[in-house]
Design a protein around this motif. Structure first.
Motif, PDB file in Angstrom:
ATOM      1  N   GLU B 298      -4.069  15.414 -15.215  1.00  0.00           N
ATOM      2  CA  GLU B 298      -4.750  14.630 -14.185  1.00  0.00           C
ATOM      3  C   GLU B 298      -5.268  15.525 -13.071  1.00  0.00           C
ATOM      4  O   GLU B 298      -6.385  15.362 -12.588  1.00  0.00           O
ATOM      5  CB  GLU B 298      -3.796  13.567 -13.610  1.00  0.00           C
ATOM      6  N   GLN B 299      -4.457  16.520 -12.747  1.00  0.00           N
ATOM      7  CA  GLN B 299      -4.872  17.483 -11.728  1.00  0.00           C
ATOM      8  C   GLN B 299      -6.108  18.235 -12.177  1.00  0.00           C
ATOM      9  O   GLN B 299      -7.051  18.428 -11.433  1.00  0.00           O
ATOM     10  CB  GLN B 299      -3.747  18.486 -11.494  1.00  0.00           C
ATOM     11  N   VAL B 300      -6.044  18.633 -13.406  1.00  0.00           N
ATOM     12  CA  VAL B 300      -7.147  19.419 -13.961  1.00  0.00           C
ATOM     13  C   VAL B 300      -8.442  18.632 -13.895  1.00  0.00           C
ATOM     14  O   VAL B 300      -9.482  19.116 -13.479  1.00  0.00           O
ATOM     15  CB  VAL B 300      -6.829  19.811 -15.417  1.00  0.00           C
ATOM     16  N   ARG B 301      -8.316  17.367 -14.264  1.00  0.00           N
ATOM     17  CA  ARG B 301      -9.535  16.577 -14.370  1.00  0.00           C
ATOM     18  C   ARG B 301     -10.156  16.328 -12.993  1.00  0.00           C
ATOM     19  O   ARG B 301     -11.363  16.323 -12.826  1.00  0.00           O
ATOM     20  CB  ARG B 301      -9.251  15.261 -15.077  1.00  0.00           C
ATOM     21  N   SER B 302      -9.311  16.132 -12.049  1.00  0.00           N
ATOM     22  CA  SER B 302      -9.855  15.850 -10.724  1.00  0.00           C
ATOM     23  C   SER B 302     -10.221  17.133  -9.986  1.00  0.00           C
ATOM     24  O   SER B 302     -10.925  17.103  -8.990  1.00  0.00           O
ATOM     25  CB  SER B 302      -8.836  15.051  -9.920  1.00  0.00           C
ATOM     26  N   GLY B 303      -9.764  18.267 -10.507  1.00  0.00           N
ATOM     27  CA  GLY B 303     -10.122  19.536  -9.884  1.00  0.00           C
ATOM     28  C   GLY B 303      -9.258  19.859  -8.679  1.00  0.00           C
ATOM     29  O   GLY B 303      -9.554  20.749  -7.906  1.00  0.00           O
ATOM     30  N   LYS B 304      -8.187  19.122  -8.517  1.00  0.00           N
ATOM     31  CA  LYS B 304      -7.351  19.359  -7.336  1.00  0.00           C
ATOM     32  C   LYS B 304      -6.222  20.298  -7.697  1.00  0.00           C
ATOM     33  O   LYS B 304      -5.082  19.902  -7.889  1.00  0.00           O
ATOM     34  CB  LYS B 304      -6.806  18.024  -6.802  1.00  0.00           C
ATOM     35  N   ILE B 305      -6.568  21.545  -7.833  1.00  0.00           N
ATOM     36  CA  ILE B 305      -5.572  22.551  -8.197  1.00  0.00           C
ATOM     37  C   ILE B 305      -5.297  23.390  -6.960  1.00  0.00           C
ATOM     38  O   ILE B 305      -6.226  23.871  -6.304  1.00  0.00           O
ATOM     39  CB  ILE B 305      -6.104  23.465  -9.317  1.00  0.00           C
ATOM     40  N   GLU B 306      -4.059  23.560  -6.691  1.00  0.00           N
ATOM     41  CA  GLU B 306      -3.752  24.355  -5.509  1.00  0.00           C
ATOM     42  C   GLU B 306      -3.290  25.746  -5.870  1.00  0.00           C
ATOM     43  O   GLU B 306      -3.684  26.716  -5.263  1.00  0.00           O
ATOM     44  CB  GLU B 306      -2.693  23.630  -4.694  1.00  0.00           C
ATOM     45  N   ASP B 307      -2.524  25.813  -6.920  1.00  0.00           N
ATOM     46  CA  ASP B 307      -1.994  27.116  -7.303  1.00  0.00           C
ATOM     47  C   ASP B 307      -2.810  27.666  -8.467  1.00  0.00           C
ATOM     48  O   ASP B 307      -2.758  27.163  -9.588  1.00  0.00           O
ATOM     49  CB  ASP B 307      -0.528  26.963  -7.731  1.00  0.00           C
ATOM     50  N   TRP B 308      -3.594  28.671  -8.172  1.00  0.00           N
ATOM     51  CA  TRP B 308      -4.509  29.207  -9.178  1.00  0.00           C
ATOM     52  C   TRP B 308      -3.872  30.293 -10.020  1.00  0.00           C
ATOM     53  O   TRP B 308      -4.479  30.757 -10.976  1.00  0.00           O
ATOM     54  CB  TRP B 308      -5.744  29.782  -8.495  1.00  0.00           C
ATOM     55  N   SER B 309      -2.688  30.688  -9.650  1.00  0.00           N
ATOM     56  CA  SER B 309      -2.157  31.899 -10.277  1.00  0.00           C
ATOM     57  C   SER B 309      -1.986  31.754 -11.782  1.00  0.00           C
ATOM     58  O   SER B 309      -2.089  32.718 -12.520  1.00  0.00           O
ATOM     59  CB  SER B 309      -0.808  32.250  -9.632  1.00  0.00           C
ATOM     60  N   ALA B 310      -1.737  30.520 -12.237  1.00  0.00           N
ATOM     61  CA  ALA B 310      -1.548  30.340 -13.668  1.00  0.00           C
ATOM     62  C   ALA B 310      -2.796  30.731 -14.437  1.00  0.00           C
ATOM     63  O   ALA B 310      -2.730  31.355 -15.492  1.00  0.00           O
ATOM     64  CB  ALA B 310      -1.179  28.888 -13.961  1.00  0.00           C
ATOM     65  N   PRO B 331      -7.679  33.416  -6.685  1.00  0.00           N
ATOM     66  CA  PRO B 331      -8.868  33.219  -5.882  1.00  0.00           C
ATOM     67  C   PRO B 331      -8.531  32.382  -4.661  1.00  0.00           C
ATOM     68  O   PRO B 331      -7.802  31.390  -4.756  1.00  0.00           O
ATOM     69  CB  PRO B 331      -9.832  32.488  -6.834  1.00  0.00           C
ATOM     70  N   GLU B 332      -9.082  32.834  -3.565  1.00  0.00           N
ATOM     71  CA  GLU B 332      -8.718  32.160  -2.329  1.00  0.00           C
ATOM     72  C   GLU B 332      -9.321  30.765  -2.243  1.00  0.00           C
ATOM     73  O   GLU B 332      -8.626  29.763  -2.207  1.00  0.00           O
ATOM     74  CB  GLU B 332      -9.234  32.998  -1.130  1.00  0.00           C
ATOM     75  N   ASN B 333     -10.603  30.747  -2.250  1.00  0.00           N
ATOM     76  CA  ASN B 333     -11.267  29.473  -2.091  1.00  0.00           C
ATOM     77  C   ASN B 333     -12.302  29.234  -3.180  1.00  0.00           C
ATOM     78  O   ASN B 333     -13.502  29.291  -2.922  1.00  0.00           O
ATOM     79  CB  ASN B 333     -11.984  29.399  -0.737  1.00  0.00           C
ATOM     80  N   PRO B 334     -11.840  29.062  -4.376  1.00  0.00           N
ATOM     81  CA  PRO B 334     -12.830  28.856  -5.425  1.00  0.00           C
ATOM     82  C   PRO B 334     -13.521  27.508  -5.260  1.00  0.00           C
ATOM     83  O   PRO B 334     -12.865  26.512  -4.966  1.00  0.00           O
ATOM     84  CB  PRO B 334     -12.009  28.889  -6.708  1.00  0.00           C
ATOM     85  N   SER B 335     -14.808  27.535  -5.351  1.00  0.00           N
ATOM     86  CA  SER B 335     -15.515  26.261  -5.355  1.00  0.00           C
ATOM     87  C   SER B 335     -15.553  25.774  -6.789  1.00  0.00           C
ATOM     88  O   SER B 335     -15.814  26.538  -7.716  1.00  0.00           O
ATOM     89  CB  SER B 335     -16.937  26.435  -4.819  1.00  0.00           C
ATOM     90  N   LEU B 336     -15.297  24.558  -6.985  1.00  0.00           N
ATOM     91  CA  LEU B 336     -15.041  24.073  -8.339  1.00  0.00           C
ATOM     92  C   LEU B 336     -15.894  22.851  -8.637  1.00  0.00           C
ATOM     93  O   LEU B 336     -16.079  21.978  -7.791  1.00  0.00           O
ATOM     94  CB  LEU B 336     -13.555  23.700  -8.444  1.00  0.00           C
ATOM     95  N   GLN B 337     -16.424  22.836  -9.814  1.00  0.00           N
ATOM     96  CA  GLN B 337     -17.164  21.652 -10.287  1.00  0.00           C
ATOM     97  C   GLN B 337     -16.550  21.228 -11.600  1.00  0.00           C
ATOM     98  O   GLN B 337     -16.372  22.037 -12.508  1.00  0.00           O
ATOM     99  CB  GLN B 337     -18.637  22.024 -10.495  1.00  0.00           C
ATOM    100  N   VAL B 338     -16.182  20.006 -11.687  1.00  0.00           N
ATOM    101  CA  VAL B 338     -15.586  19.524 -12.933  1.00  0.00           C
ATOM    102  C   VAL B 338     -16.523  18.509 -13.561  1.00  0.00           C
ATOM    103  O   VAL B 338     -17.057  17.644 -12.877  1.00  0.00           O
ATOM    104  CB  VAL B 338     -14.225  18.856 -12.678  1.00  0.00           C
ATOM    105  N   GLU B 339     -16.705  18.672 -14.841  1.00  0.00           N
ATOM    106  CA  GLU B 339     -17.628  17.766 -15.523  1.00  0.00           C
ATOM    107  C   GLU B 339     -16.963  17.273 -16.783  1.00  0.00           C
ATOM    108  O   GLU B 339     -16.475  18.075 -17.585  1.00  0.00           O
ATOM    109  CB  GLU B 339     -18.876  18.551 -15.929  1.00  0.00           C
ATOM    110  N   ALA B 340     -16.933  15.997 -16.960  1.00  0.00           N
ATOM    111  CA  ALA B 340     -16.350  15.484 -18.200  1.00  0.00           C
ATOM    112  C   ALA B 340     -17.354  15.679 -19.334  1.00  0.00           C
ATOM    113  O   ALA B 340     -18.533  15.400 -19.185  1.00  0.00           O
ATOM    114  CB  ALA B 340     -16.037  14.008 -18.054  1.00  0.00           C
ATOM    115  N   ILE B 341     -16.882  16.195 -20.449  1.00  0.00           N
ATOM    116  CA  ILE B 341     -17.800  16.382 -21.571  1.00  0.00           C
ATOM    117  C   ILE B 341     -17.316  15.622 -22.793  1.00  0.00           C
ATOM    118  O   ILE B 341     -17.807  15.810 -23.886  1.00  0.00           O
ATOM    119  CB  ILE B 341     -17.952  17.879 -21.927  1.00  0.00           C
TER     120      ILE B 341
END
Lengths: 274, 752
Positions: B298-310, B331-341
């Motif tokens: 669910e996090q992935v889909r909404s793009g609300k990831i806080e810990d990028w280290s993984a 990455p400090e402040n990655p700008s993210l776009q999520v698109e359902a495919i």
């Protein structure tokens, strides 16, 4: 019966030809004609006249050489390799078997109709004008005129005039045979040779052909081979009786059928023999 | 009692009626039908389905690696099922097809990426990937298809212009080689070497142009037209008029061509540049494993990831992109776009603002976590795209559209990729043209030979032997004919045409000997003719003298024929029609003409046998009827026998065509090639090019399936080509059968 026995034994027997036949003007005269298939002799020194403008019938049992004699007149037997001939025939006083004779030109002077109708695989029109076509005639009006004349002559015109361009093979058996007769008379032959023309036909078609032969009498000289005594008596002026390659008796038809000179002829005619 | 009576029973025994035989015979019939049906079904199914556009599937292995490809088939085996995938992307993956076992997948359900494109390219086969960027325009993903379609139409214009320029180059080339050949012919006939004179002439003329160019201040290229009128060259030695003229012509042509070629090459370079300008960038699914990541879906889909280290461990590239150097730093402040495919799938676009954003495909794994796949970028020159479509979002009609467009290309287009892709038109054309020429060549020979054997020849032992031999010839393996055709037609006859007797392997006689032989032959020929005429004029049939004369004339005729052949082969006065082209063979190699001749020879027995049977079936009464009308032999044959036998003769024609069209083995030796650039019959004078090699469908099947670089990729095409060959042979035969039926109807309407 003695004569026939003598013939069967291979003896030479004089043919009896009545004077009234000899008196007629002959268009074709066969003179001492013999024919051999290889070593076997099929015709033994036959001499007979074919009267001009009349119908001459050749009768006799199977294998007596009637057809062979008929086919010798237009030298159809040349097509068989082993055939050899002696003697001669004269067509209007011109030799048929002389060395220099052009067979093709000779055949153009004679018309022949075969036992089985053999129309060519082409239209009715082309069938009739075939003899002219092979002479290179291209004039449509001439061809049409000949076609109509011949078909009228063969009493077929009224039946086929509307379908001249249809295949000749589409006609009935009797019509096909009359078509062949039309083809034979298209080149205005000096003698018309008919080789049992009705043997493959039904009685109605046969009577039509007989009527036609009767109609052609006088205009053409006709030599016809037939197995049918009644037919010979109905249509022919002269009848010749042959047996085993020899001419036995020849006379006017009425004479042959009523009072033949030879007993053997009478026996054959009346069906007591053969 | 002499004999006992036959046993009488109320029923007929089984041996009399033979019911078991009905079953046996019927069974055999059923087996035969089944074989034909299964063959047809196989060819039809495989042939028709090859061009159908299929869905693109992505399977995941437990280790996270992907198995991707266009689904070409599923095979069920005992426990599992195997999928047959066309992977495409050959330039990246080095593989066209793969088999994968269902059991190896993490989930048997495949992911069907919706916005993936199948791109057919002029080179390297299909590409499967996500369109990412168009180099010539800033457009959104939704407009890609439309933009590419419009742009493709424009590039087609460039391609046309390119091929036009290349055609011009070819013509110039031909002009030069023609002028050169003219000089070569003069060199051969005058036995001189003109190379130095050519060099001189070219140099002198070039100098003249330059002088004039300097005088008038015009560049040499532009003023080249004027050179044709000026002499500019004086031969340094005595040359014949013809030699001088042809050298001058060559010099003019070559200088003019040089000038033209410069501009054409410039134009071509310009066009090539334009062609390469527009590029479509695709992202290809990479099959290498990237691994799973311990994030909630669910996090992935909404793009609300806080810990990028993984993600860091999985995509090392991230480090470079965010400026880190070796330190593991998220990455400090990655700008993210999520698109359902698709269901359970998203594309992540990281760092949209940077020049090269990273796109990742994330997929929900079975345990509710996310799996990561990377995409690799790959640029495709727009002009290389033949056709593209998004296979996973097409409905039936769109698929049908692609299918038909592929068939259209298959039937009428040029081959791509050495024949594996694209059109078969040259092969179809080659097959049809060759078959027709072969039929035209074999018919007169076969029919006349049969006519002689049936109508003229005397029946006897000799004729029987010849007839049996001809029948046996029909059973000789066709490769033997190929070998014969190669050695006789190509090397001997072709060599003779190219370069005279010497090229064909015969030593010419001295001139004096040859002319004496010619004189003797002429005398023999005249004697033969007069003897034949004399024999014909002797009217008496069957006489010994005539037979003797006829035999003598026949022997003399044969001797004359033989003499003519010997004289032709030994002539010192003929040096071939294409001597100037030597050592490049013109007819002295496999080509259309010799292939047709070889096949004509191969099908000759078929035609002879069929024609003989047709002639034998002509009733003798017809021949007699014709003779009785006063027709001659030839008139009878030509007006009665041949027309009557025509349907049968055409049957022979059909059989010959059917046999010839499908023959492959001799074709390999005498002229068929896997890829021909020129058609054997085209709009270029003299239209029919007998000396060209050609493509042949049967040979194409063989070379595609078993000789090509990657026969695995070609295999589906083999069936399509087979289907096509069957169709063509059937069509040719049906045409001939229809023709025969029409002829039959003309003669034999209703009998009685």
């Amino acid at each position: 019966m003695n004569r026939l026995k003598a013939i069967a034994d291979g003896q030479n027997v004089e043919s009896v030809i009545h004077e009234e036949v000899l008196a007629k003007d002959a268009v074709l005269s066969i003179e001492n004609f013999s024919l051999f298939y290889g070593r076997k002799q099929a015709l033994h020194s036959i001499s007979m006249p074919i009267a001009k403008g009349m119908v001459t019938a050749l009768v006799g049992p199977s294998g007596c050489g009637k057809s062979t004699l008929l086919r010798s007149v237009n030298r159809m037997n040349d097509l068989i390799d082993s055939v050899r001939t002696q003697g001669d025939m004269l067509l209007n006083k011109e030799s048929i078997f002389a060395p220099g004779v052009d067979v093709i030109q000779l055949r153009k002077r004679l018309g022949m109709v075969f036992q089985k109708p053999n129309p060519f695989p082409m239209s009715i029109f082309e069938n009739v004008v075939y003899p002219l076509r092979i002479d290179g005639e291209r004039d449509k009006s001439v061809l049409m005129e000949v076609c109509e004349h011949s078909l009228r002559g063969a009493a077929l015109w009224d039946e086929v005039k509307d379908r001249l361009n249809e295949s000749g093979l589409g006609l009935s058996g009797g019509q096909q045979q009359r078509l062949c007769i039309a083809r034979a008379i298209a080149s205005d032959p000096e003698v018309l040779l008919l080789d049992e023309p009705c043997s493959a036909l039904d009685p109605i078609a046969t009577s039509k052909i007989e009527d036609l032969i009767d109609k052609l009498r006088g205009e053409y000289s006709i030599l016809i081979v037939t197995h049918n005594m009644q037919q010979a008596s109905r249509i022919s002026d002269h009848t010749a009786f042959m047996y085993l390659g020899r001419l036995v008796e020849m006379a006017e038809t009425s004479t042959i059928f009523t009072r033949p000179r030879l007993r053997e002829t009478e026996d054959y005619i009346t069906g007591r023999f053969g | 009692m002499s004999r006992s009576k036959a046993k009488r029973t109320m029923q007929t025994g089984v041996t009399a009626q033979g019911e078991p035989m009905v079953w046996l015979a019927g069974g055999m019939f059923a087996v035969a039908c089944l074989m034909i049906l299964s063959l047809l079904t196989l060819v039809l199914w495989q042939g028709l389905s090859t061009l159908w556009p299929r869905s693109y599937l992505v399977y995941v292995r437990p280790d996270g690696s992907l198995v991707t490809g266009e689904l070409y088939g599923v095979r069920k085996e005992a426990a599992s099922k195997k999928v047959y995938l066309r992977t495409g992307n050959y330039d990246v993956s080095n593989q066209h097809f793969l088999y994968a076992d269902d059991a190896d997948f993490a989930s048997s359900e495949a992911w069907k990426p919706v916005d993936l494109w199948t791109v057919e390219r002029k080179e390297w086969g299909n590409l499967y990937g996500f369109p990412k960027q168009l180099s010539w325009t800033d457009s959104t993903r939704e407009r890609f298809a439309q933009d590419v379609r419009v742009a493709l139409r424009e590039t087609q214009k460039i391609d046309r212009a390119l091929s036009h320029e290349k055609e011009r180059l070819k013509q110039i080339d031909q002009r030069i080689s023609k002028a050169r050949l003219a000089i070569r012919a003069i060199e051969l006939s005058e036995k001189v070497d003109l190379q130095s004179d050519i060099d001189e002439a070219v140099a002198a003329k070039f100098q003249a142009i330059q002088d004039r160019g300097v005088d008038s201040g015009v560049t040499p290229e532009v003023s080249s037209q004027a050179t044709t009128n000026s002499a500019g060259w004086v031969p340094s030695r005595e040359l014949s008029n013809a030699a001088r003229k042809s050298i001058e012509r060559y010099a003019d042509v070559s200088l003019e061509a040089e000038a033209q070629m410069v501009s054409i090459n410039e134009e071509i370079a310009k066009l090539e540049g334009m062609r390469g300008e527009r590029v479509v960038t695709f992202e290809l699914p990479i099959t290498d494993p990237l691994g799973a990541i311990d994030w909630e879906w669910e996090q992935v889909r909404s793009g609300k990831i806080e810990d990028w280290s993984a993600l860091q461990g999985i995509v090392p590239q991230l480090v470079a992109d965010t400026g880190g150097s070796g330190e593991s730093k998220a990455p400090e402040n990655p700008s993210l776009q999520v698109e359902a495919i698709g269901e359970g799938q998203v594309i992540w676009e990281l760092n949209r603002e940077s020049k090269q954003p990273i796109r990742l495909v994330m997929r929900r794994s079975d345990d509710g976590k996310a799996e990561v796949f990377a995409l690799r970028e790959h640029a495709v020159v727009l002009a290389d795209i033949v056709r593209f479509f998004a296979p996973n979002q097409m409905n039936l009609f769109q698929r049908l559209g692609v299918y038909l467009s592929r068939w259209w290309e298959f039937l009428l287009g040029e081959p791509r990729e050495a024949g594996i892709e694209g059109g078969f038109f040259p092969a179809i054309w080659g097959t049809v043209v060759m078959t027709l020429i072969m039929s035209l060549a074999v018919m007169p020979f076969g029919v006349l030979a049969a006519l002689y054997m049936r109508e003229y020849a005397k029946r006897g032992l000799l004729l029987s032997i010849i007839r049996i031999s001809i029948n046996n010839l029909a059973g000789v393996p066709s490769i033997v004919y190929g070998v014969f055709g190669l050695s006789f037609f190509c090397y001997m006859v072709g060599g003779y045409i190219d370069g005279g007797p010497a090229k064909a392997g015969f030593d010419p006689w001295p001139s004096a000997t040859w002319f004496s032989a010619l004189a003797i032959l002429a005398v023999v020929g005249i004697i033969a003719f007069s003897v034949a005429v004399l024999a014909g004029s002797l009217g008496t049939r069957g006489s010994k003298r005539k037979r003797y004369l006829r035999n003598a004339s026949a022997v003399l005729w044969l001797a004359t024929l033989f003499g003519i052949v010997v004289l032709l082969v030994r002539t010192p006065h003929f040096h071939g029609f294409y001597q100037a082209q030597l050592p490049n063979p013109t007819f002295g190699k496999g080509c259309l003409l010799w292939a047709a001749c070889t096949l004509a020879l191969l099908t000759l027995p078929v035609v002879i046998v069929a024609t003989e049977e047709a002639l034998a079936a002509v009733p003798n009464s017809l021949r007699e009827g014709s003779y009785a009308c006063g027709a001659g032999k030839w008139q009878t044959i030509h007006r009665i026998v041949l027309p009557y036998a025509r349907p049968g003769i055409i049957t022979g024609f059909i059989l010959a065509m059917a046999r010839g069209a499908g023959e492959v083995a001799p074709m390999m030796l005498v002229g068929a090639i896997p890829l021909a650039t020129e058609l054997p019959l085209d709009l270029e004078f003299p239209f029919l090019h007998g000396s060209r090699s050609f493509m042949h469908l049967g040979f194409q099947i063989y070379s595609l399936g078993f000789q090509s670089q990657n026969s695995e990729a070609a295999k589906p095409m083999v069936f399509t080509a087979t289907l096509l060959l069957l169709t063509i042979v059937t069509l040719l035969n049906q045409t001939a059968i229809w023709l025969r039926a029409r002829l039959r109807k003309r003669f034999q309407s209703s009998q009685f």
